[in-house]
Scaffold this motif. Structure first.
Motif, PDB file in Angstrom:
ATOM      1  N   GLU A   1      55.746  87.271 -15.050  1.00 37.25           N
ATOM      2  CA  GLU A   1      56.055  86.368 -15.992  1.00 37.25           C
ATOM      3  C   GLU A   1      54.841  85.758 -16.702  1.00 37.25           C
ATOM      4  OE1 GLU A   1      58.433  82.042 -16.727  1.00 37.25           O
ATOM      5  OE2 GLU A   1      59.375  83.593 -15.251  1.00 37.25           O
ATOM      6  N   ALA A   2      53.935  85.105 -15.611  1.00 33.77           N
ATOM      7  CA  ALA A   2      52.882  84.554 -15.817  1.00 33.77           C
ATOM      8  C   ALA A   2      51.560  85.328 -16.789  1.00 33.77           C
ATOM      9  CB  ALA A   2      51.999  84.003 -14.591  1.00 33.77           C
ATOM     10  N   THR A   3      51.633  86.567 -16.421  1.00 26.98           N
ATOM     11  CA  THR A   3      50.821  87.452 -17.223  1.00 26.98           C
ATOM     12  C   THR A   3      51.218  87.687 -18.505  1.00 26.98           C
ATOM     13  OG1 THR A   3      51.438  89.567 -16.049  1.00 26.98           O
ATOM     14  CG2 THR A   3      49.675  88.389 -15.162  1.00 26.98           C
TER      15      THR A   3
ATOM     16  N   VAL B   1      59.888  90.299  -3.859  1.00 25.93           N
ATOM     17  CA  VAL B   1      60.426  90.467  -5.175  1.00 25.93           C
ATOM     18  C   VAL B   1      59.931  89.321  -6.145  1.00 25.93           C
ATOM     19  CG1 VAL B   1      62.465  91.050  -6.554  1.00 25.93           C
ATOM     20  CG2 VAL B   1      62.073  91.862  -4.310  1.00 25.93           C
ATOM     21  N   THR B   2      60.063  88.153  -5.461  1.00 23.04           N
ATOM     22  CA  THR B   2      59.887  86.758  -6.311  1.00 23.04           C
ATOM     23  C   THR B   2      58.360  86.883  -6.612  1.00 23.04           C
ATOM     24  OG1 THR B   2      61.618  85.653  -5.323  1.00 23.04           O
ATOM     25  CG2 THR B   2      60.035  84.291  -6.232  1.00 23.04           C
ATOM     26  N   LEU B   3      57.456  87.164  -5.692  1.00 27.22           N
ATOM     27  CA  LEU B   3      56.254  87.056  -5.891  1.00 27.22           C
ATOM     28  C   LEU B   3      55.883  87.981  -6.954  1.00 27.22           C
ATOM     29  CD1 LEU B   3      53.157  86.661  -5.445  1.00 27.22           C
ATOM     30  CD2 LEU B   3      53.251  88.429  -3.677  1.00 27.22           C
TER      31      LEU B   3
ATOM     32  N   PRO C   1      47.204  93.956 -14.038  1.00 28.98           N
ATOM     33  CA  PRO C   1      47.690  94.355 -15.361  1.00 28.98           C
ATOM     34  C   PRO C   1      49.173  93.785 -15.809  1.00 28.98           C
ATOM     35  CG  PRO C   1      48.071  96.241 -14.112  1.00 28.98           C
ATOM     36  CD  PRO C   1      47.282  95.302 -13.248  1.00 28.98           C
ATOM     37  N   LYS C   2      49.403  93.639 -16.756  1.00 25.78           N
ATOM     38  CA  LYS C   2      50.676  93.169 -17.126  1.00 25.78           C
ATOM     39  C   LYS C   2      51.772  94.169 -16.810  1.00 25.78           C
ATOM     40  CE  LYS C   2      49.274  90.560 -21.342  1.00 25.78           C
ATOM     41  NZ  LYS C   2      49.687  90.315 -22.754  1.00 25.78           N
ATOM     42  N   ASN C   3      53.096  93.563 -16.390  1.00 28.02           N
ATOM     43  CA  ASN C   3      54.110  94.564 -16.113  1.00 28.02           C
ATOM     44  C   ASN C   3      53.960  95.077 -14.939  1.00 28.02           C
ATOM     45  OD1 ASN C   3      57.041  94.959 -16.382  1.00 28.02           O
ATOM     46  ND2 ASN C   3      56.479  96.566 -17.789  1.00 28.02           N
TER      47      ASN C   3
END
Length: 571
Positions: free
Chosen positions: A563-565, A555-557, A540-542
């Motif tokens: 951001e992509a979704t 965290v970066t992953l 899902p998003k977010n």
């Protein structure tokens, strides 16, 4: 033999991890000592090395390399990588001390080795500023040997000045001496207090020498010689044991000593790239929802990084080995190929990967000279340059790929007459940047060995899910293709913690943590990100961010997935 192997470790893996010590190097003093020596016995090579001094004034080995000969070219190659890896820039504030320079057998008298200016070209730091000498042409310094002292010497040819150089004052106790029209002047540098010797032949200035303090010279000399001696002894021990082969439980004798460097030094490495060397990004995929959402995220970050400074990323192709088009054909550039005939993969769908590349290379039009073999679960952290060099492809060394520990199985597909088992690199096919013509040679062999391995019960049981990776490594070795191993090529959370100076993020492992930020690998955590949780559909998003104290890589992953979704249409 096993005890020796465990003690010495995996040389290729250790070399590839040198970049992990970059933070420690930053704490060292701004001084680098260079030296080289002959390797005797069966090695018959020469060792180049660079050492520094840490905050406690202790010796700190920075880098070393084994080359065929100590020449202008080999030193240029060594120094160019030293400059790049340590990010020395223009060399400001760096002092370089060549403790043992090439003899006249290697460098003719007053001939200047073409080393890069940043390492040894700062006159204000290393020697007198030649631009302030009347009538003198500014020229790049060169390291030379002296029979009485260790010195920097600037090779020049100019008229002899009638007065002392600016910034120099004649030493009160030393005058000018001449012998057969060869003489020398001794000055004291006002700023540094060091003695400077100008050596003349007639009215021509031949050499400028900065004399080091004897205590500093002998101290650094002893440090470097200790380091050289240690490496020499360990190399002799290693190659002595490697040279023995056993047959029918009996030693057949010392048959061959061979060198096993990471790569052989390219002959044209010092030549600058005339232009960008673009590479084509290619990944294999299926038409399942699990594969599709990963491809969409990867393609999003490809578009974000492709045109940034430092990138040499070319076009992008998703090689779809389902045999039929799917609903992403308009969103992602896709080339459809056939899967293996039914039953050939024996339930191991990854066997379709080499077969897909064989078909794509035969049928597609590929404009770029190089190809990056990637996977759907790759995210581009930074703009990716072409890390390969000429016919030397670049690959990521996987810690679990250990060909030497499985020599009996490797020998089924890589006979002894093809060379030592250490010729098989500890890699898979991805990520790899390789010349297109080399991949065309390797691909068919890679496919055939993959199928043979899968049908060999012992090999299939031993290698399991990394079987196809070993097949690529063996196929490359059979064709004489050796890879440059770069640990900074890829990052794999949760095991790799730091994002800095990495290019690709590979999220194949589950990231499970409790709310204290402690890793609970193998056990579902209070917070987790695992791509396999989304086999039937996209995440899902977010997604929720991890709790405090979680490594930066994790965290970066999550942030990059979010951001992509959030920006991919119709997610």
């Amino acid at each position: 033999m096993n005890a020796i192997a465990k003690f010495l470790g995996d040389w290729k893996l250790e070399f590839s991890r040198l970049l992990d010590y970059a933070d420690t190097i930053e704490s060292c003093r701004k001084i680098i000592g260079l030296d080289g020596c002959f390797l005797k016995a069966g090695c018959r090579r020469e060792l180049l090395l660079a050492v520094g001094k840490n905050g406690n004034n202790q010796m700190y080995p920075i880098a070393w390399a084994v080359v065929d000969q100590e020449t202008k070219h080999s030193w240029s190659w060594f120094l160019s990588y030293l400059i790049e890896d340590l990010q020395l820039g223009d060399g400001t504030g760096i002092t370089v001390i060549p403790l043992n320079t090439p003899t006249q057998q290697h460098v003719r008298p007053f001939q200047q080795p073409p080393m890069r200016q940043p390492i040894i070209g700062h006159a204000s730091t290393l020697c007198a500023d030649t631009s302030k000498v009347k009538g003198m042409k500014k020229q790049q310094p060169t390291a030379r040997a002296s029979s009485t002292s260790t010195a920097w010497a600037a090779s020049t040819s100019t008229a002899r000045p009638t007065s002392s150089p600016v910034g120099m004052s004649p030493a009160s106790s030393v005058g000018r001496k001449k012998t057969r029209d060869v003489g020398f002047d001794v000055y004291t540098d006002i700023q540094s207090g060091r003695q400077v010797i100008n050596i003349w032949q007639g009215r021509t200035l031949r050499t400028r020498v900065i004399v080091m303090k004897p205590l500093v010279f002998f101290f650094l000399l002893s440090l470097v010689f200790s380091f050289v001696t240690y490496n020499l002894i360990t190399m002799v021990i290693r190659y002595t044991f490697v040279g023995f082969e056993k047959s029918n439980s009996k030693a057949v004798g010392f048959t061959q000593l061979f060198l096993d460097p990471i790569i052989h030094m390219p002959h044209n490495l010092t030549k600058p790239k005339p232009q960008k060397l673009l590479f084509h990004i290619a990944l294999t995929a299926t038409d399942t929802p699990y594969s599709k959402w990963q491809c969409r995220i990867m393609y999003y970050w490809y578009l974000k990084k492709k045109n940034l400074p430092g990138s040499e990323m070319g076009k992008f192709t998703r090689i779809l080995h389902s045999g039929t088009p799917d609903n992403l054909m308009d969103e992602i550039p896709t080339f459809v190929v056939d899967p293996l005939p039914q039953g050939f993969d024996m339930g191991y769908i990854v066997l379709n990967r080499p077969w897909a590349f064989v078909q794509w290379l035969e049928k597609a039009t590929i404009e770029e000279e190089y190809i990056l073999m990637a996977e759907p679960d790759h995210i581009f952290l930074n703009p990716l340059p072409n890390l390969a060099y000429g016919d030397y492809p670049v690959a990521f060394p996987f810690f679990y790929m250990k060909p030497a520990e499985h020599e009996e199985i490797i020998r089924k597909f890589f006979p002894k007459e093809n060379g030592p088992v250490t010729n098989v690199d500890p890699i898979g096919n991805s990520p790899v940047i390789i010349k297109k013509n080399l991949l065309e040679q390797v691909a068919t062999t890679w496919m055939n060995i993959s199928l043979r391995m899968k049908h060999d019960e012992e090999t299939d049981k031993t290698f399991g899910w990394v079987l196809e990776m070993y097949a690529y490594a063996i196929a490359s070795a059979l064709h004489g293709v050796q890879h440059i191993l770069r640990k900074d090529f890829m990052l794999q959370p949760p095991w790799d913690l730091d994002n800095r100076k990495k290019f690709i993020l590979h999220y194949t492992y589950a990231c499970d943590y409790n709310m204290k930020g402690e890793l609970t690998y193998g056990k579902i955590g209070d917070w987790r990100f695992n791509k396999r949780s989304y086999i039937k559909g996209p995440p899902p998003k977010n997604l929720s961010l991890p709790p405090p104290n979680i490594p930066e890589s994790v965290v970066t992953l999550v942030k990059m997935v979010n951001e992509a979704t959030a920006n991919i249409p119709n997610w």
